[in-house]
Design a protein around this motif. Structure first.
Motif, short mmCIF file in Angstrom:
data_model
loop_
_atom_site.label_atom_id
_atom_site.label_comp_id
_atom_site.label_asym_id
_atom_site.label_seq_id
_atom_site.Cartn_x
_atom_site.Cartn_y
_atom_site.Cartn_z
N PHE A 82 -0.03 4.33 2.00
CA PHE A 82 -0.97 4.72 2.89
C PHE A 82 -0.69 6.48 3.43
N ASP A 113 -13.78 6.85 -2.04
CA ASP A 113 -14.91 6.45 -1.11
C ASP A 113 -15.04 7.61 -0.23
N ALA A 131 -5.82 8.01 5.95
CA ALA A 131 -6.40 8.34 7.23
C ALA A 131 -6.30 9.85 7.72
N CYS A 151 -2.17 8.24 -3.14
CA CYS A 151 -2.36 7.20 -1.94
C CYS A 151 -3.41 6.24 -2.26
N THR A 152 -3.09 4.66 -2.01
CA THR A 152 -4.18 3.89 -2.28
C THR A 152 -5.39 4.09 -1.17
N ARG A 153 -4.89 4.38 0.09
CA ARG A 153 -5.83 4.60 1.25
C ARG A 153 -5.17 5.64 2.00
N GLU A 180 0.73 -1.05 -0.19
CA GLU A 180 -0.25 -0.08 0.13
C GLU A 180 1.03 1.46 0.12
N LYS A 193 -10.80 6.95 7.77
CA LYS A 193 -9.93 6.15 6.92
C LYS A 193 -10.75 5.49 5.78
N GLY A 194 -9.77 5.49 4.78
CA GLY A 194 -10.50 4.71 3.54
C GLY A 194 -9.97 5.14 2.25
N LYS A 195 -10.21 4.74 1.04
CA LYS A 195 -9.88 5.07 -0.23
C LYS A 195 -10.48 6.49 -0.52
#
Length: 247
Positions: free
Chosen positions: A32, A220, A205, A201-203, A30, A215-217
């Motif tokens: 992150f 989203d 926070a 970033c892929t995900r 990831e 937190k999340g994509k």
């Protein structure tokens, strides 16, 4: 790749916790993003995960290594790109990289090749024998990055790696980081450049007052926040528009 369980840090003499009961999982491969206002706890969290700062309570593992029992092995797995330049200004770029590479156990032809390849990729070959004190901010950022990745770390901590650089340097740095990620490096990234984080970033926070709020994509989080068109608008909706100056 990283498992954090109720991690907290309160500095001596401080009234409040810088990080409080933070729990998080970062998956292998990831990118992150840790996003938050000034003083939210981002740098403190990275400092704990890098074994530079001792947690007050809680625990974490990196690649299933416990920081209490496997600190030396853990440090060999990670690279750190600090917010401030971690370079010797009176040394040349090559001398800086040779020194830091040797601290990771690299030597001889292997070290020379790693330095040569990274300098070339990041457009610094012709400046290899120039003192770092003569470099622009963007050039220093690129050398700072190379110093952290010569040993091909499994996990790379990036604390605002593109702050204060020109657009060209930023693009070169981000492209190189994306390639490193494709090659298998997991990344933890902090930044105030939210458009950059949204793309990179892929995900993510969002942290405030030492705790994760959401937190999340990125896509989203944007779709979940009413009327938000981008990650910056999500960030402001969650953390507010009040100034976060601190000393």
């Amino acid at each position: 790749m990283i498992e954090i369980n109720q991690l907290s840090k309160k500095y001596k003499g401080a009234e409040d916790f810088s990080v409080l009961d933070l729990t998080l999982t970062v998956n292998d491969g990831e990118i992150f993003g840790l996003l938050g206002p000034n003083g939210a706890g981002k740098t403190t969290l990275i400092s704990m995960l890098s074994s530079l700062v001792k947690p007050t309570s809680g625990s974490f593992t990196i690649n299933e290594l416990n920081y209490k029992e496997n600190k030396l092995e853990l440090k060999k797995l990670i690279g750190i790109v600090p917010q401030e330049y971690a370079l010797y200004p009176s040394l040349t770029a090559y001398e800086n990289l040779s020194y830091f590479g040797s601290m990771y156990g690299l030597k001889g032809a292997t070290l020379k090749k790693e330095i040569k390849d990274h300098l070339e990729t990041l457009g610094l070959s012709k400046f290899a024998n120039k003192r770092v004190e003569t470099f622009s901010g963007g050039m220093k950022r690129r050398v700072n990055l190379i110093a952290s990745i010569l040993h091909n770390p499994k996990v790379l901590f990036l604390d605002e790696p593109t702050v204060g650089v020109d657009v060209q340097s930023k693009n070169v740095i981000i492209d190189h980081l994306k390639q490193l990620n494709k090659n298998g490096t997991t990344m933890i990234y902090t930044s105030h450049h939210l458009n950059e984080a949204e793309d990179f970033c892929t995900r993510v926070a969002i942290i405030d007052q030492g705790s994760i709020v959401v937190k999340g994509k990125p896509t989203d989080l944007i779709s979940q926040q009413q009327d938000a068109r981008n990650l910056e608008e999500v960030f402001l909706a969650i953390t507010g528009k009040a100034l976060r100056d601190y000393a």
